[in-house]
Design a protein around this motif. Sequence first.
Motif, PDB file in Angstrom:
ATOM      1  N   TYR A  68       0.805  -1.230   0.000  1.00  0.00           N
ATOM      2  CA  TYR A  68       0.000   0.000   0.000  1.00  0.00           C
ATOM      3  C   TYR A  68       0.842   1.287   0.000  1.00  0.00           C
ATOM      4  O   TYR A  68       0.289   2.384   0.061  1.00  0.00           O
ATOM      5  N   ILE A  73      -4.849   5.775   1.251  1.00  0.00           N
ATOM      6  CA  ILE A  73      -5.891   4.904   1.794  1.00  0.00           C
ATOM      7  C   ILE A  73      -6.666   5.610   2.899  1.00  0.00           C
ATOM      8  O   ILE A  73      -6.203   6.575   3.494  1.00  0.00           O
ATOM      9  N   THR A  77      -9.187   1.700   6.485  1.00  0.00           N
ATOM     10  CA  THR A  77      -8.305   0.671   5.929  1.00  0.00           C
ATOM     11  C   THR A  77      -6.983   0.641   6.684  1.00  0.00           C
ATOM     12  O   THR A  77      -6.461  -0.433   7.008  1.00  0.00           O
ATOM     13  N   ARG A 213      -5.858  -2.652  -7.657  1.00  0.00           N
ATOM     14  CA  ARG A 213      -5.846  -2.232  -6.249  1.00  0.00           C
ATOM     15  C   ARG A 213      -6.409  -0.814  -6.125  1.00  0.00           C
ATOM     16  O   ARG A 213      -7.236  -0.538  -5.246  1.00  0.00           O
ATOM     17  N   TYR A 214      -5.980   0.072  -7.012  1.00  0.00           N
ATOM     18  CA  TYR A 214      -6.482   1.455  -6.979  1.00  0.00           C
ATOM     19  C   TYR A 214      -7.995   1.472  -7.171  1.00  0.00           C
ATOM     20  O   TYR A 214      -8.719   2.176  -6.451  1.00  0.00           O
ATOM     21  N   ASN A 217      -9.878   0.018  -4.170  1.00  0.00           N
ATOM     22  CA  ASN A 217      -9.747   0.943  -3.047  1.00  0.00           C
ATOM     23  C   ASN A 217     -10.615   2.178  -3.247  1.00  0.00           C
ATOM     24  O   ASN A 217     -11.216   2.693  -2.296  1.00  0.00           O
ATOM     25  N   GLY A 221     -12.677   1.638  -0.314  1.00  0.00           N
ATOM     26  CA  GLY A 221     -11.716   2.013   0.728  1.00  0.00           C
ATOM     27  C   GLY A 221     -12.366   2.627   1.949  1.00  0.00           C
ATOM     28  O   GLY A 221     -11.941   2.392   3.082  1.00  0.00           O
ATOM     29  N   ILE A 227      -6.891  -4.969   0.722  1.00  0.00           N
ATOM     30  CA  ILE A 227      -6.661  -5.683  -0.535  1.00  0.00           C
ATOM     31  C   ILE A 227      -5.315  -6.388  -0.459  1.00  0.00           C
ATOM     32  O   ILE A 227      -4.294  -5.764  -0.145  1.00  0.00           O
TER      33      ILE A 227
END
Length: 534
Positions: A68, A73, A77, A213-214, A217, A221, A227
Amino acid sequence: MEVECIPFKETGYFSQLICDYLDQKKELTSFYNRFPLLENFEGQIKEKASNYPKTNRTVLVNSLKNQYKNIEISNDTQENIDALKDEKTFTVVTGHQLNLFTGPLYFLYKIVSTINLAKKLNQEHPDHHFVPVYWMATEDHDFDEINYFNLHGKKVLWNKKASGAVGRLSTEGLEDVFDIFAAELGNLGLTDSLKELFRSSYLEHSNLTDATRYLANALFGEQGLVIVDGDDKDLKKLLVPYAKKDILEHTPFQNISETIDALGKVSTDYNIQVNPREINYFYLKDGLRERIVEKNGKYGVVGTQIQFSKEELLSELEANPERFSPNVVARPLYQEVILPNLCYIGGGGELAYWLELKSYFDEMGVTFPMLMLRNSALLITEKQSEKVEKMGLKVSHLFMKQHSLINKKIRDISNIDIDFSPQKRLLEEQFQHMYDIAEQTDKSFLGAVKAQEVKQKKGLDALEKRLLKAQKKKLKDHVIRLTDLQNEFFPNQSLQERQLNFSEIYLEMGDALIPMLLDKLDPFSKDFIVLRHT
């Protein structure tokens, strides 16, 4: 938003195995650990706590922080990642491929089910903490399964030659996909938000793992979703002892093969989802993910010149664990080794193959997670809901096979009776009299009477079908409208959630979409959910 519930077994879209599992059929109890009822989680917590090493938590948290490090974030998270250090923190997990722009709509349902389960557990067990986790299938190599999504009935395709683990693929070429996507959306309503989400996810990240992932999130998120990318050297180090037993002793091959045989004895209607191999690992490098096979004491990589002796392979595994990638059989074990996990949330096909794995987990000494069927839903717009009512239908009728639905509707609206059931009953009464006569005179005629009855019933069936066909032709406009309506709800005669991309629903609902799903979907529900806009 109105909610209607339809039992999974009445939809026609779920296998006999999953329906039996949801009914807690006693013959299946040996294939899972605990059924996912709220009251059963306390026992699962105790069991997992007893055999999940504290050192694994340290490795997990450090890896997550590293994964990360280049992404902004939410506080929730961040708190969930930090909480994983604590021995009273556990996870609930779902997993999914890195489908382009989330792929089918059920990607959202999986994650919403997981988030909602974590919320319920946090309410029920305030002395513990529960973290929702999305496991990215970064090591998958089935690029053709993930390189597109559907929008307005059209396939938006990423045309690219690809090999190896999909998570390592460069996002080069997605500019062309964005242009196609943007053109299809146009410039009205909520399209700018979707375009910006796609651009930020895929055009500002260099590989598919970072892009996905982006995206996940950005969508979840704020709900504290964590993740996980399993393509991680430090996490793979925890898998080394289990990989050795697989490669050298073929443990999963033996255990799972026996379980498959046992499932077949419970019911021949159960379809086997995955079959184990003698070695359930791939050799993984950039552009390469191929099976490891053993022949005459040597270990080779399929389709390459790479070869190891037993000693060389073990040395490679110890020095470079990131080069060993678990297949569909070994990946669930990997997940449960590295996470303090209580429950896996998946679709029917996923749960079917998890049910093959318990004896393998037992042999490896790893706690088998609870298995929960993810939420499934059909989203209906206000306009579609009005169409259903105008046609005098219930939404549940639309789950019928198309030919059965058309036949039902034609029978309902026809000005003549197409059901010959009364005639068949009258025929049966007449033949019963003939059976009585044959019994009293010459029993050898019973067979002839039976044959004549069957022949005449078939004749009535044929006449009924011809009449129905004629009425369909006469009422063609009704048939077309009904077929079009069902195809709106079930594109390609498949569940909406397996065909539509979330962006199509987002254009209708905007930022209210995910909060609505979080509000309406209950992970403990045993029903298919119909959500109707009002």
